[in-house]
Design a protein around this motif. Structure first.
Motif, mmCIF file in Angstrom:
data_model
loop_
_atom_site.group_PDB
_atom_site.id
_atom_site.type_symbol
_atom_site.label_atom_id
_atom_site.label_comp_id
_atom_site.label_asym_id
_atom_site.label_seq_id
_atom_site.Cartn_x
_atom_site.Cartn_y
_atom_site.Cartn_z
ATOM 1 N N VAL A 26 42.290 10.741 20.875
ATOM 2 C CA VAL A 26 40.795 10.474 21.054
ATOM 3 C C VAL A 26 39.868 10.347 21.371
ATOM 4 O O VAL A 26 38.822 11.899 22.016
ATOM 5 C CB VAL A 26 40.539 8.409 20.719
ATOM 6 N N LEU A 27 40.632 10.909 23.150
ATOM 7 C CA LEU A 27 39.339 11.032 24.087
ATOM 8 C C LEU A 27 39.498 12.459 23.852
ATOM 9 O O LEU A 27 39.129 12.489 24.232
ATOM 10 C CB LEU A 27 40.750 11.466 24.883
ATOM 11 N N THR A 28 40.373 13.811 23.664
ATOM 12 C CA THR A 28 40.034 15.032 23.136
ATOM 13 C C THR A 28 38.870 15.172 22.189
ATOM 14 O O THR A 28 38.069 16.286 21.997
ATOM 15 C CB THR A 28 41.312 15.758 23.172
ATOM 16 N N CYS A 64 47.172 3.303 27.348
ATOM 17 C CA CYS A 64 46.257 3.850 27.019
ATOM 18 C C CYS A 64 46.783 4.897 28.508
ATOM 19 O O CYS A 64 46.285 6.125 28.371
ATOM 20 C CB CYS A 64 45.448 3.253 27.462
ATOM 21 N N TRP A 65 47.228 3.925 29.389
ATOM 22 C CA TRP A 65 47.811 5.167 29.733
ATOM 23 C C TRP A 65 48.698 6.349 30.354
ATOM 24 O O TRP A 65 48.361 7.809 30.404
ATOM 25 C CB TRP A 65 48.786 3.972 30.932
ATOM 26 N N PHE A 66 49.456 5.831 29.223
ATOM 27 C CA PHE A 66 49.893 7.481 28.534
ATOM 28 C C PHE A 66 49.341 8.381 27.543
ATOM 29 O O PHE A 66 49.411 10.123 28.056
ATOM 30 C CB PHE A 66 51.192 7.190 27.346
ATOM 31 N N GLY A 67 48.184 8.075 27.018
ATOM 32 C CA GLY A 67 47.457 8.565 26.429
ATOM 33 C C GLY A 67 46.703 9.711 26.655
ATOM 34 O O GLY A 67 46.470 10.547 26.685
ATOM 35 N N VAL A 68 45.994 8.590 28.016
ATOM 36 C CA VAL A 68 45.140 9.989 29.495
ATOM 37 C C VAL A 68 46.154 11.045 29.951
ATOM 38 O O VAL A 68 45.633 12.256 29.998
ATOM 39 C CB VAL A 68 44.508 9.141 30.063
ATOM 40 N N VAL A 69 47.109 10.269 30.070
ATOM 41 C CA VAL A 69 47.977 11.386 30.596
ATOM 42 C C VAL A 69 48.832 12.311 29.727
ATOM 43 O O VAL A 69 49.202 13.616 30.466
ATOM 44 C CB VAL A 69 49.373 11.287 31.498
#
Length: 538
Positions: A81-83, A107-112
């Motif tokens: 989603v972020l990318t 969310c923390w793991f997805g960002v990292v």
């Protein structure tokens, strides 16, 4: 020398302090040597799934449970989603705003995984406070619990905000449902910044600490592995918010490093905490001394029978709390001193190594000494400024206060302690809390410890206030047990009690009775708020 970065957005590297201003980093344990390319999300989450399987319980609340496979799938979907939806590139900052929920962990793991940099924020922050952090960290996007959108929107209307946990079409939980559960994590450098964490006690312009991927693993291989000693079958819970590095380590990084599970609590409530321990057979508890005091007031501590390890940090642990908790439960509380600047705890002790009243010894992997005002080591038994070196250390985000925190390669934590001949550190006060009265140095924690022993005292906070004759005098704000009158007679009684418990010159010459004491969301006493009404400098 920094290794080549994987960050396309160079903001973090550009805003690191010059390496000459960093503390000296030491690697005293072989397990602290990490490869040059390292994504800590891969090392924590993907490795656990590969080693222990997808079906192992990972996260639980009162309403739902997630397996390690569930967390991995959702983290990978969030990275997509972020990318793809928001164009996140490695090095972009992502602000997280949420209570402690499984989605916040995802969310923390997805960002990292996506190579982003997490900006942690407390859910109780208001728009004015959030706006300062946004200005400092310049996030590309924010992931915000759908119940907490108003203050964030008011802080910066131009910031892209994605709600989490709601039913709207744009909600992250809806967006992820169409994304692949397979994601190729960005191969970040071990010394790429992964976390921007504001310090908890800052007033005015916030201080934001910068931590690398390798730092995240370093705290698991020092304090967690060497002192907490978690096991794969452990069940963790605790009250510190995940926005604090104390909570992030305790309730995400430490358990996932060994494949343990976590029970998440959105806020501290003694009833909810005891219910969770009993329902999930929790074995490891992290919280502040305030919470342990609250537990001691209960008659049902037998419901905590599953606990084997209880950790206290955030403020000094009074000896009487340690003693009474041991008497009631048979558990020796693990105390610790840590700092956001060093990411987690660096002085502690466990089991038979505990010396009641002392905070502990240097955690393996760290070097700790006490220094005078000129940076020279002080002899054992002499109060000094706590100075630390280790695998983690202070790097402030574009902040001249770097020169105050780091001196001659040492991190100066702001704590005053005494070390005994056996290497145990005995806490006195924060440097700026130390009371100098008529030439005597008086640590607030010691006076608080004396008052705490009085049967009518529920809790107390001690500060120094101005006095014409003595320069400063000891002042105590005291919460009495229900039904006890706070009158002149009680003031005299408490003063006499302290005189007979510690050196008489330390007694509180000023006493006020209050209904409650000001504390931050992690339970830490806010002496500055007590001092404000007395015109005392804190």
């Amino acid at each position: 020398m920094l290794t080549p970065s994987a960050h396309t957005d160079t903001f973090c590297r550009d805003n690191l302090p010059p390496e000459a201003d960093w503390p000296e980093f030491v690697v005293d344990l072989p397990e602290l040597s990490y490869p040059d390319r390292l994504n800590c999300a891969s090392a924590l989450l993907d490795t656990a799934v590969t080693r222990l399987g997808r079906d192992r319980m990972c996260l639980a609340t009162g309403d739902e449970t997630w397996t390690y496979g569930d967390l991995l799938d959702r983290a990978n979907q969030i990275a997509h989603v972020l990318t793809t939806d928001f164009g996140l590139i490695p090095g972009n900052r992502v602000l997280l705003r949420s209570p402690s929920t499984p989605w916040l962990v995802a969310c923390w793991f997805g960002v990292v995984k996506a190579g982003g940099v997490v900006v942690t924020t407390m859910p109780l922050l208001r728009a004015a406070e959030l706006s300062k952090l946004i200005e400092l960290t310049r996030p590309a996007v924010a992931l915000c619990d759908s119940r907490l959108l108003d203050e964030l929107s008011a802080a910066d209307p131009s910031l892209m905000v994605v709600p989490v946990g709601g039913a709207a079409a744009g909600d992250l939980t809806v967006r992820t449902s169409t994304k692949s559960v397979v994601y190729q994590d960005v191969e970040t450098a071990a010394d790429d910044v992964v976390l921007l964490a504001p310090t908890s006690g800052t007033t005015g312009v916030p201080k934001v600490t910068m931590h690398f991927h390798r730092d995240v693993l370093a705290i698991t291989d020092t304090f967690s592995a060497q002192v907490v000693a978690p096991r794969p079958d452990d069940v963790f819970t605790g009250t510190p918010p995940l926005a604090f590095t104390f909570g992030l380590g305790a309730l995400v990084i430490f358990p996932l490093r060994v494949g343990a599970s976590v029970v998440l609590l959105e806020k501290f409530d003694p009833d909810a905490l005891v219910d969770a321990v009993e329902k999930f057979s929790v074995t490891v508890l992290f919280t502040a001394p305030t919470a342990y005091r609250a537990l001691l007031a209960r008659a049902d501590l037998d419901r905590l029978a599953s606990l084997r390890r209880c950790v206290s940090a955030g403020e000094h642990l009074p000896e009487f709390v340690f003693t009474r908790f041991l008497e009631r439960t048979g558990i020796k509380l693990v105390d610790g001193i840590g700092a956001t600047e060093l990411l987690h705890v660096f002085v502690s002790a466990a089991d038979d190594d505990i010396r009641p009243g002392a905070t502990g010894r240097a955690v393996p992997g760290f070097r700790v000494e006490l220094q005078d005002d000129d940076g020279r080591p002080v002899p054992d038994g002499t109060p000094g400024r706590l100075a630390v070196k280790g695998p983690t250390g202070c790097r402030y985000l574009a902040d001249p206060r770097q020169h105050t925190y780091v001196r001659n390669g040492w991190n100066l934590t702001g704590d005053t302690c005494t070390r005994d001949a056996d290497g145990y550190f005995w806490y006195h006060a924060r440097n700026d809390d130390m009371i100098v009265s008529a030439g005597y140095n008086i640590g607030p924690a010691e006076v608080e410890g004396a008052l705490d022993r009085h049967p009518d005292v529920v809790e107390c906070g001690v500060i120094g206030i101005p006095d014409d004759a003595r320069g400063t005098i000891v002042h105590a704000a005291v919460v009495l047990r229900a039904g006890v009158a706070g009158d002149a007679g009680k003031v005299q009684e408490l003063q006499d009690f302290v005189k007979h418990t510690v050196a008489p010159y330390k007694y509180p010459r000023s006493v006020e009775f209050v209904d409650s004491l000001p504390r931050n969301p992690s339970g830490k006493l806010q002496r500055s708020k007590i001092a404000e009404r007395w015109g005392a400098a804190e």
